[in-house]
Write a protein that holds these residues in place. Structure first.
Motif, PDB file in Angstrom:
ATOM      1  N   THR B  46       0.835  -1.205   0.000  1.00 27.68           N
ATOM      2  CA  THR B  46       0.000   0.000   0.000  1.00 27.68           C
ATOM      3  C   THR B  46       0.866   1.250   0.000  1.00 27.68           C
ATOM      4  O   THR B  46       0.560   2.241  -0.669  1.00 27.68           O
ATOM      5  N   THR B  47       1.973   1.198   0.726  1.00 29.57           N
ATOM      6  CA  THR B  47       2.895   2.332   0.737  1.00 29.57           C
ATOM      7  C   THR B  47       3.406   2.602  -0.680  1.00 29.57           C
ATOM      8  O   THR B  47       3.501   3.759  -1.098  1.00 29.57           O
ATOM      9  N   GLN B  88      -7.522   0.358  -0.201  1.00 26.23           N
ATOM     10  CA  GLN B  88      -7.658  -0.892   0.551  1.00 26.23           C
ATOM     11  C   GLN B  88      -8.861  -0.818   1.504  1.00 26.23           C
ATOM     12  O   GLN B  88      -9.696  -1.709   1.520  1.00 26.23           O
TER      13      GLN B  88
END
Ligand SMILES: Nc1ncnc2c1ncn2[C@@H]1O[C@H](COP(=O)(O)OP(=O)(O)OP(=O)(O)O)[C@@H](O)[C@H]1O
Ligand SMILES: [Mg+2]
Lengths: 347, 260
Positions: B46-47, B88
């Protein structure tokens, strides 16, 4: 269905046109004047609603834009500078300058949220007021605390709204002239608010209000859109200020205190953030109720034979109680928008 | 893969205080591909998305998209360049209607301004109708047009994920980045989603996809990148990745840390 809403429109329109005469007849001229001021508050609340209700930004210094519009009109239409400009220049000029100040206030607050935003906007409102108070030296611009007097009344060419007119044998005093002008402006303000809300821009504001990160990721330039909201809201405030100066004939810094900003915010929140009808209702109620409560002293005298609570204190007391009660019982406002209602029920 | 990749991310590094969330991660993908980004929890997937889409500024590394460097830290500029994403933990405009959500996605590719809105000019009305039509079309494409007038928050979980995809597609992206789009879906829904993503790829939009269900992702993706502890540990076709020792180790390693 269409026929029914059309009939209501005609009936409502007729009622609004006759209202000042009815008020004059039943309660006297003073009440027409109160309604005139209430209409200015409606315009202010509609403007603040763009910032707070549509874009979801807090502004505790909104009265600053009202002040800017008022002083622009005052300076362009008074002996202070010896200018007497037509209102179709003076009013838009005030609205435009207020919009610029809106951007000026908006720019440094873009990254701020919640409490911090509240404090900065609050400070901005106070700075404008303090400037107006002190801009009488070294060069005298605003005439300081004395304010500006002898402002020309609102006028279209040689037709002054500040005088009594006779139409078909009907006496139309100044307050009624002004009522009609303000009514037209407020209706336009409502129409424009409505159109903005339903537009591509209004949708983008709503998206930013709901989730700024998602909005930016969908390609919305959140900085520009927020500045646009500040500018639009401020221009309503500036216009209202110009009308105020022309109506009252006198402006001074003490008309533009923090208390006014808080009052306008209360109108928006109490009526129903983001909902035009709610905001109009909130503004009318909060502008008119305190005046109505002035009569409370007489009632006390009548019922108890003496005055228990000073009427002006009683006004504040009832006002505060009403606010607390409202927030407990109807947190979405008196007349919330559908979205707000869903939000609160969802919680 | 194409000769000129659509996206080239080189040696991306990002840390949060002492935590190295990403370290020298490179990833490139071509047009008309579906690329998977997998890895254990906390691997930095996600980063990586957040760096790619301008929500975070990377500490190191560069991203080139369609031949030009991508601005960092400016999500709206990234969307303009043609990367659209989902989240997400779903981030819809939850009190707006389903249709309005997708209409917001059209903002970027339309022009109507303040005056058009205030005076309802013919051009503005026409554009508004075009926005509405396109948004509805996209709802039909992802299969939730029947819910167009409902408030987004009232949709089922799977439909909310589909709505996020429709909203992202509304920006006319060249790359669609999906963060766990199949999370919470059953096998049937996953299969349908897989078909949808293949359709999107075949229409010319590349797809980059974070996913935990390795079996599903292996069947769907053209290439896969595997992250672990912020580092890229493998890259290749599903078959290559599946047999990579470091990948097996990383996935077993998660159970090792459980026993530790
Ligand atoms: N904003 C942040 N501030 C501090 N630490 C963060 C931040 N975002 C992510 N992290 C940390 O960086 C690491 C990588 O997180 P990331 O969310 O990228 O993992 P992920 O691969 O998406 O995991 P998951 O599969 O659970 O979604 C984690 O240790 C996480 O706690
Ligand atoms: Mg993740």
């Amino acid at each position: 269905m269409k026929g029914v809403s059309c009939r209501w429109l005609v009936l409502g329109g007729a009622a609004l046109i006759l209202l000042p005469f009815a008020l004059e007849l039943l309660l006297g001229n003073g009440w027409v004047r109160i309604v005139d001021f209430a209409l200015l508050y409606v315009l202010l609340a509609l403007g603040l609603n763009i910032v707070v209700g549509y874009a979801g930004l807090l502004d505790l210094g909104y009265v600053a834009f009202f002040a800017v519009g008022a002083y622009v009109y005052a300076l362009l239409n008074s002996p202070q500078w010896g200018l007497h400009w037509p209102i179709w220049i003076a009013l838009p000029a005030g609205a435009l300058l207020a919009a610029c100040f809106g951007v000026l206030l908006g720019a440094p607050t873009l990254k701020l949220r919640g409490d911090y935003l509240a404090i900065v906007t609050l400070g901005f409102g106070e700075i404008i007021r303090i400037f107006l108070n002190n801009l009488d030296s070294p060069i005298n611009i605003t005439n300081g605390p004395q304010g500006i007097e002898l402002i020309d009344s609102l006028h279209f060419g040689s037709l002054s709204l500040g005088q009594m007119h006779h139409v078909l044998g009907l006496r139309i005093p100044a307050v009624v002239n002004v009522y009609y002008l303000f009514l037209v402006v407020v209706v336009l303000g409502m129409v424009f608010s409505h159109r903005l809300e339903r537009s591509r821009i209004g949708r983008a504001w709503a998206a930013i209000r709901e989730d700024e990160v998602a909005a930016a990721s969908m390609g919305l330039n959140t900085r520009n859109l927020k500045l646009l909201a500040f500018a639009m809201g401020a221009s309503f405030g500036g216009l209202s200020g110009g009308l105020f100066a022309g109506f009252q004939g006198f402006v001074s810094p003490e008309s533009f205190t923090l208390q006014e900003s808080v009052m306008i915010l209360c109108m928006v929140v109490l009526g129903g953030m983001g909902h035009i009808a709610g905001v109009v209702l909130g503004a009318m109620l909060l502008a008119i109720l305190p005046e109505a409560l002035r009569a409370a002293g007489d009632w006390e005298q009548m019922v108890f034979g003496r005055i228990w609570v000073d009427p002006s204190n009683l006004r504040l007391l009832l006002f505060g109680m009403a606010l607390v009660l409202m927030m407990l019982r109807r947190p979405g406002g008196l007349w919330p928008s559908n979205a707000r209602r869903n939000e609160l029920q969802g919680q | 893969m194409d000769e000129y990749p659509l996206l080239v991310a080189e040696r991306i590094g990002k840390h949060f205080g002492g935590l190295r969330a990403l370290q020298g991660v490179s990833l490139s993908l071509g047009e008309k591909t579906i690329t998977g980004l997998i890895g254990p929890n906390g691997a930095g997937k996600t980063t990586f998305f957040n760096v790619l889409t301008g929500i975070y500024k990377p500490d190191e590394g560069t991203v080139h998209f369609a031949g030009a460097p991508l601005p960092s830290g400016k999500p709206h500029r990234v969307a303009e360049r043609g990367i659209a994403r989902t989240f997400q933990n779903i981030r819809l405009f939850s009190q707006m209607t389903v249709l309005e959500n997708v209409m917001v996605g059209r903002h970027l590719r339309t022009r109507a301004g303040l005056l058009g809105a205030l005076f309802k000019t013919a051009g503005t009305l026409r554009e508004e109708q075009a926005i509405r039509d396109r948004a509805f079309q996209l709802l039909e494409f992802v299969g939730i047009a029947a819910h167009a007038t409902r408030v987004a928050a009232t949709l089922s979980y799977g439909d909310q994920r589909r709505l996020e995809i429709a909203r992202a597609l509304a920006t006319d992206p060249r790359l669609l980045a999906l963060d766990e789009p199949a999370a919470g879906m059953n096998a049937m829904e996953r299969k349908r989603l897989g078909g949808l993503l293949e359709q999107i790829r075949n229409m010319g939009t590349a797809v980059l996809l974070i996913e935990h269900d390795v079996r599903w992702v292996m069947g769907l993706c053209d290439r896969i990148t595997v992250l672990d502890h912020g580092e890229r540990i493998a890259e290749g076709t599903p078959r290559e990745v599946q047999t990579d020792l470091r990948v097996i180790e990383a996935y077993l390693g998660t159970s090792r840390s459980v026993t530790a």
